[in-house]
Design an enzyme around this catalytic site. Sequence first.
Site, PDB file in Angstrom:
ATOM      1  N   ARG A 196       0.845  -1.208   0.000  1.00 42.92           N
ATOM      2  CA  ARG A 196       0.000   0.000   0.000  1.00 42.92           C
ATOM      3  C   ARG A 196       0.879   1.256   0.000  1.00 42.92           C
ATOM      4  O   ARG A 196       0.498   2.305  -0.521  1.00 42.92           O
ATOM      5  CB  ARG A 196      -0.944   0.004   1.205  1.00 42.92           C
ATOM      6  CG  ARG A 196      -1.827   1.222   1.216  1.00 42.92           C
ATOM      7  CD  ARG A 196      -3.063   1.174   2.124  1.00 42.92           C
ATOM      8  NE  ARG A 196      -3.145   0.111   3.053  1.00 42.92           N
ATOM      9  CZ  ARG A 196      -2.880   0.207   4.370  1.00 42.92           C
ATOM     10  NH1 ARG A 196      -2.490   1.356   4.899  1.00 42.92           N
ATOM     11  NH2 ARG A 196      -3.009  -0.842   5.153  1.00 42.92           N
ATOM     12  N   ASP A 198      -2.416  21.052 -12.433  1.00 44.90           N
ATOM     13  CA  ASP A 198      -2.813  19.814 -13.119  1.00 44.90           C
ATOM     14  C   ASP A 198      -2.347  19.954 -14.568  1.00 44.90           C
ATOM     15  O   ASP A 198      -2.886  20.753 -15.336  1.00 44.90           O
ATOM     16  CB  ASP A 198      -4.337  19.621 -13.042  1.00 44.90           C
ATOM     17  CG  ASP A 198      -4.792  18.333 -13.742  1.00 44.90           C
ATOM     18  OD1 ASP A 198      -4.032  17.823 -14.589  1.00 44.90           O
ATOM     19  OD2 ASP A 198      -5.903  17.863 -13.453  1.00 44.90           O
ATOM     20  N   LYS A 237      -3.877   9.167 -18.866  1.00 44.34           N
ATOM     21  CA  LYS A 237      -3.980   9.810 -20.170  1.00 44.34           C
ATOM     22  C   LYS A 237      -2.658   9.678 -20.953  1.00 44.34           C
ATOM     23  O   LYS A 237      -2.275   8.586 -21.272  1.00 44.34           O
ATOM     24  CB  LYS A 237      -4.415  11.266 -19.966  1.00 44.34           C
ATOM     25  CG  LYS A 237      -5.609  11.407 -18.984  1.00 44.34           C
ATOM     26  CD  LYS A 237      -6.862  10.816 -19.541  1.00 44.34           C
ATOM     27  CE  LYS A 237      -8.022  10.577 -18.583  1.00 44.34           C
ATOM     28  NZ  LYS A 237      -8.220  11.354 -17.414  1.00 44.34           N
TER      29      LYS A 237
HETATM   30  N1  PLP Z   1      -7.387  15.953 -14.500  1.00 44.53           N
HETATM   31  C1  PLP Z   1      -7.823  16.106 -15.754  1.00 44.53           C
HETATM   32  C2  PLP Z   1      -7.461  17.348 -16.512  1.00 44.53           C
HETATM   33  C3  PLP Z   1      -8.654  15.144 -16.344  1.00 44.53           C
HETATM   34  O1  PLP Z   1      -9.108  15.336 -17.588  1.00 44.53           O
HETATM   35  C4  PLP Z   1      -8.992  13.988 -15.590  1.00 44.53           C
HETATM   36  C5  PLP Z   1      -9.842  12.942 -16.154  1.00 44.53           C
HETATM   37  O2  PLP Z   1     -10.344  13.042 -17.260  1.00 44.53           O
HETATM   38  C6  PLP Z   1      -8.509  13.869 -14.281  1.00 44.53           C
HETATM   39  C7  PLP Z   1      -7.696  14.857 -13.768  1.00 44.53           C
HETATM   40  C8  PLP Z   1      -8.853  12.685 -13.427  1.00 44.53           C
HETATM   41  O3  PLP Z   1      -8.066  11.572 -13.791  1.00 44.53           O
HETATM   42  P1  PLP Z   1      -8.486  10.063 -13.522  1.00 44.53           P
HETATM   43  O4  PLP Z   1      -9.626   9.763 -14.433  1.00 44.53           O
HETATM   44  O5  PLP Z   1      -7.240   9.308 -13.832  1.00 44.53           O
HETATM   45  O6  PLP Z   1      -8.889   9.956 -12.090  1.00 44.53           O
END
Ligand code: PLP
Length: 401
Positions: free
Chosen positions: A61, A186, A211
């Site tokens: 974990r 992000d 992604k």
């Molecule tokens: N941040 C962005 C810009 C996203 O587009 C997404 C999901 O589409 C996330 C975070 C969340 O990621 P996850 O689906 O891997 O939890």
Amino acid sequence: MKNKDMRFATQIIHAKKFRDPVAGAHISPIYQTSTFTFDSIDEAIERNQDYDQNKGFTYSRFGTPTTHELEQKLADIEGGEACLALSSGMAAISTALLTALQAGDHLIAGKVIYGCTFTLLIDVLKKYGIEVSLVDTTNLEEINKAIRPNTKVIYIETPANPTLTITDIEAVSKIAKANNALLMVDSTFASPALQNPLKLGADIVVHSATKYISGHGAVVAGVIIGTREFIYNARFPNLQVFGGCLSSFDAWLLMLGMKTLSVRMDKHCENAMTIAKWLESHPQIERVYYPGLESHPTHEIAKKQMRGYGGMMSFDIKGGLEAAKAFLNSVTLFGLGTSLGNVDSLIQHSPTMSHFGMTAEERAEVSIIDGQVRVSIGLEAVEDLIDDINQALEKARKAVQ
Ligand code: PLP
């Protein structure tokens, strides 16, 4: 060659290469185990009470040699001291925010933001006594005005989902520093191939590794990169108690996918730019949101801080919801789904899919309108993608005439 001397295309393949001590395996083994055993109680006490992944592991974990290898590579690639890998992008974002904030603190975030992050900020964090202000982070004046004595974090998504607005990371980092707040970015849409927020002054970077980092749509994962101290605090106690750990197998798949990130991203950018320019002059299209276009309101910031404009774009189809639905039902090469960043192209309807958690008014305020679709441009032949969009736009036109 030292990692710092490598160009990105080399670094993404060779950064922090693991040397298998057992058999010299060219590709790292997968440490598929839930726990680790010790030769003596003294060693067990030391490992458990002084956790250091460079010395050993205790329980999966908290980390495994496979997740550790991934973390070291990503920290190196983003230019950070340390990284924590988690089970999803949302696990990374929520863990990072819960590490930085406590009840009574204030957070400023961008208004254009992934739908589930919006829900986290508005519905969840507020419930735990954290104050949240949403502003247009492309407007520095709005950020300055929103600062309060208890502002601890400025959170930006750039490029932002789904309208690809670009926030000036360097300029916002100056505001954050002047006010003793952390800047968290992000950077999912850019990936480490196109921008490195820590090098532009940010304190923490998060990615949905689901992604572009993965690139093949086989894994859900997230990462946080920052200082050694911040990452340690994210692991203990937050990962420790909330438990959103990444499996060794998924970490291994990510490392496999990452090796082609540089060449994949070059082709994503090339295909997306061709399609964005073509769409801009199409009679069925009202507006194209792609930071590489000069018509994009924050194109100049993208030009300054990114090494390419990425594979993501949105566009508004004439005829509103009905036309958008006919279009989405007619594409054949684009998979209809919410994810992005894969080798194959994906398409979605942001107002009813990724951003359905916002009210219609909240969406309208940030230009997420009913006729809007978001596409993740893949690595197919660009001519085939254009032909597919073209025939689907013709069906959309007929559906609303
Ligand atoms: N941040 C962005 C810009 C996203 O587009 C997404 C999901 O589409 C996330 C975070 C969340 O990621 P996850 O689906 O891997 O939890």
